[in-house]
Design a protein around this motif. Sequence first.
Motif, PDB file in Angstrom:
ATOM      1  N   ALA A 119       0.841  -1.199   0.000  1.00 19.20           N
ATOM      2  CA  ALA A 119       0.000   0.000   0.000  1.00 19.20           C
ATOM      3  C   ALA A 119       0.879   1.252   0.000  1.00 19.20           C
ATOM      4  O   ALA A 119       0.512   2.268  -0.582  1.00 19.20           O
ATOM      5  CB  ALA A 119      -0.908   0.002   1.217  1.00 19.20           C
ATOM      6  N   GLN A 120       2.032   1.171   0.702  1.00 17.82           N
ATOM      7  CA  GLN A 120       2.854   2.368   0.887  1.00 17.82           C
ATOM      8  C   GLN A 120       4.324   2.071   0.564  1.00 17.82           C
ATOM      9  O   GLN A 120       5.185   2.149   1.442  1.00 17.82           O
ATOM     10  CB  GLN A 120       2.692   2.877   2.320  1.00 17.82           C
ATOM     11  CG  GLN A 120       1.237   3.059   2.718  1.00 17.82           C
ATOM     12  CD  GLN A 120       1.064   3.902   3.968  1.00 17.82           C
ATOM     13  OE1 GLN A 120       0.137   4.707   4.051  1.00 17.82           O
ATOM     14  NE2 GLN A 120       1.950   3.736   4.923  1.00 17.82           N
ATOM     15  N   PRO A 121       4.611   1.751  -0.689  1.00 18.12           N
ATOM     16  CA  PRO A 121       6.002   1.421  -1.048  1.00 18.12           C
ATOM     17  C   PRO A 121       6.864   2.674  -1.232  1.00 18.12           C
ATOM     18  O   PRO A 121       6.340   3.754  -1.506  1.00 18.12           O
ATOM     19  CB  PRO A 121       5.847   0.698  -2.381  1.00 18.12           C
ATOM     20  CG  PRO A 121       4.618   1.307  -2.992  1.00 18.12           C
ATOM     21  CD  PRO A 121       3.705   1.672  -1.850  1.00 18.12           C
ATOM     22  N   ILE A 122       8.170   2.501  -1.048  1.00 16.66           N
ATOM     23  CA  ILE A 122       9.127   3.577  -1.362  1.00 16.66           C
ATOM     24  C   ILE A 122      10.299   2.974  -2.132  1.00 16.66           C
ATOM     25  O   ILE A 122      10.767   1.873  -1.819  1.00 16.66           O
ATOM     26  CB  ILE A 122       9.639   4.276  -0.074  1.00 16.66           C
ATOM     27  CG1 ILE A 122       8.543   5.185   0.490  1.00 16.66           C
ATOM     28  CG2 ILE A 122      10.918   5.095  -0.343  1.00 16.66           C
ATOM     29  CD1 ILE A 122       8.986   6.051   1.648  1.00 16.66           C
ATOM     30  N   LEU A 123      10.748   3.691  -3.138  1.00 14.72           N
ATOM     31  CA  LEU A 123      11.976   3.335  -3.848  1.00 14.72           C
ATOM     32  C   LEU A 123      13.142   4.032  -3.161  1.00 14.72           C
ATOM     33  O   LEU A 123      13.120   5.251  -2.969  1.00 14.72           O
ATOM     34  CB  LEU A 123      11.898   3.824  -5.300  1.00 14.72           C
ATOM     35  CG  LEU A 123      11.453   2.829  -6.352  1.00 14.72           C
ATOM     36  CD1 LEU A 123      10.978   3.587  -7.593  1.00 14.72           C
ATOM     37  CD2 LEU A 123      12.584   1.892  -6.726  1.00 14.72           C
ATOM     38  N   TYR A 124      14.149   3.254  -2.813  1.00 15.92           N
ATOM     39  CA  TYR A 124      15.340   3.770  -2.120  1.00 15.92           C
ATOM     40  C   TYR A 124      16.505   3.506  -3.063  1.00 15.92           C
ATOM     41  O   TYR A 124      16.877   2.352  -3.264  1.00 15.92           O
ATOM     42  CB  TYR A 124      15.427   3.043  -0.772  1.00 15.92           C
ATOM     43  CG  TYR A 124      16.749   2.917  -0.063  1.00 15.92           C
ATOM     44  CD1 TYR A 124      17.692   3.936  -0.026  1.00 15.92           C
ATOM     45  CD2 TYR A 124      17.037   1.746   0.652  1.00 15.92           C
ATOM     46  CE1 TYR A 124      18.881   3.781   0.670  1.00 15.92           C
ATOM     47  CE2 TYR A 124      18.214   1.589   1.357  1.00 15.92           C
ATOM     48  CZ  TYR A 124      19.136   2.604   1.360  1.00 15.92           C
ATOM     49  OH  TYR A 124      20.318   2.450   2.052  1.00 15.92           O
ATOM     50  N   ILE A 125      16.983   4.581  -3.724  1.00 11.83           N
ATOM     51  CA  ILE A 125      17.953   4.389  -4.804  1.00 11.83           C
ATOM     52  C   ILE A 125      19.334   4.927  -4.428  1.00 11.83           C
ATOM     53  O   ILE A 125      19.451   5.852  -3.640  1.00 11.83           O
ATOM     54  CB  ILE A 125      17.481   5.065  -6.119  1.00 11.83           C
ATOM     55  CG1 ILE A 125      17.406   6.588  -5.972  1.00 11.83           C
ATOM     56  CG2 ILE A 125      16.143   4.495  -6.569  1.00 11.83           C
ATOM     57  CD1 ILE A 125      17.216   7.321  -7.284  1.00 11.83           C
TER      58      ILE A 125
END
Lengths: 111, 586
Positions: free
Chosen positions: B213-219
């Motif tokens: 529901a609440q993903p984040i991309l950490y690049i």
Amino acid sequence: MQPSRESQSTEAVLELHVDNHAGTMSHICGLFARRAFSLEGILCLPVGDGSTSRMWLQVREYDRLPQVVLQLEKLEEVLSVRRLPESDTTFRALATRHLDPEDHTAADDST
Amino acid sequence: MNNHNENRAPKQTLTGAELIVRLLERQGTRIVAGIPGGAALPLYDALGKSASIRHVLARHEQGAGFIAQGMARVSGQPQVCIATSGPGATNILTAVADAKLDSIPLVCITAQVPLALIGTDAFQEVDTYGLSIPITKRNYLVRSAAELLRVIPEAFRLAASGRPGPVLIDIPKCVQNEAIEVGEWPAPGRRAPVPLPATEDIERAAAMIDAAAQPILYIGGGTIASGAGAAIRTFADRNGIPVVSTLMGLGAMDADHPLFLGMLGMHGARYTNEALDACDLLIAVGVRFDDRATGKVAAFCPHAKVIHIDIDPSEHGKIKHAHLPLTGDVAAVLDAVVPRTRARPRAGWRAEIARLRATCPLEMPGGDDARAPYGLIRAVARAVGPDAIVATDVGQHQMWAAQAYPFSRPRQWLTSGGLGTMGFGLPAAIGAALAAPERPVILFTGDGSILMNIQELATAVEQGVSVKIILMNNQSLGLVHQQQRMFYAGQLFGADLSVAPDFSALARAFGLHAWDLGDCADPEAAEQMLTTALAAPGSVLIHCPVDYAEHVLPMVPPGAANVDAIDHTASTTVASTKETRHAALA
């Protein structure tokens, strides 16, 4: 380093196939030192024509063993890494042989 | 290129030194940076006869290493630096270690005393091979000229393949002089292809992304190395996923993209770290969970499942457990995963992000005054435009630039992330200008950092490169000063640089033009001076006085959780309490 129940659960023996050049041992020992992995014992013998070697490492790193293996595999001179079964006696046999005062081969070694 | 006829040639007799130069030419090397010395003389003699390789004479071997790094960071291709034996080698090793920590493809050639003298404590002898073991991907001590035919292409292949990194080749003088007959040339060493992860793992990743529901991309830097900028943008847009970046990943995503939340971690905005605290899926791409990014690991994304995509399998689980580790080139993995996911806007999650952004934004006091740190960085960016390459040194100016500069493309941002080497900036900027002469090159530096490689001003002038140096001078080692104020009860020790050179006069002594923003009475005059100075031809230095009391905020105390950052409101009250100091020592 008596073989005990505890050491059977925390120690592992890794068998490595490595390129045999002058810096290989430094690379492997250096990896254990700089990543603060515990290295209890090392055996190393050339294989065949001596262009590669087989190496056995006694490692006291139960929780971090997968990370130890991944880091070893990353070294260019390491060709393969395999964990030996817990029943393996490579190190235990050597340790007991050298501790046995009746053992004449051990006595010969010290002369 | 690699066909058999190209590789076969009439037999000819060449020395080891000539072989090295020929092999570098075959790799496509156009510029090398270095300094000669006794053991390197045969190599330099051969290099002087090359029609296609330009040698850039640095003024310190560390400068040569960072010039090559600057070229490598801009081009993505392995670049070459050269040092002589002994002190030449020890001097260049800092740049090699820096390349290791930031995964930069570098081929460092060091000369060595003749084989017969190795181990005798000969003049300028040091065990370069032994010294370089822990800071290279691979290192060689070459024992015969014939070995060079294998070692040099292999060094380029290893530097560029998988996770890029530095390779060092130590070449004794006698090997450089040894003549051998060469009939066939090896193919140049190139980046090796990387297999994709198993299809079922790619499908599992897609399913985890769809279920979140609440993903984040950490690049991170891996997205730059792999050229994954476009893949990241497509993924974020298509799936409505906010993106946070490490220091090394800046530029992969447009700074003003609505889904971009800026840099995470120690000096990240409060909303960025709060968003990570709330996420239920962390999609970690080309990152290594560095402590400056994660803060206290146990408190980092505590509610999230983790998908970790990285080309180096030993990064999986090194710091944080990955529920799904995927090994591969991150751009290729994203290209495989993203089409298997369901496109969706995630309006609810984006609304929550917008709420966080509004309630705890990144504060930039002085943002409209070019005489204050944030305002200066924004004004420089406005003046030079989006084509510029931005290099930094290490310290407060680096963090302010990371927070405030409007990055818009990969390989725009050159900074020493992992090793944090003061002195990196000037030679790296020179390297960038050599590799991309058509682009403006900006260097943000500090009064502490620039003195660590100031001698490279001579190299910049000699090479005719155009580097615009923005020197932020607070007469102190600012980040040390800041931490002593915050965590060591305000005892300032060893961080004061108030006895300083006249930097403008120093720049002029090297042959640069110099300006001083300290002469400007108001923001308009400062902006005017910046515009003039940045448009001037050649390398220039712009001296910018900065108040030593300015802090980089927010700041997560070392060892604390990212959500416990000290910000502008708290910095005066929280500072130097006993608890904070203990956290710093943990």
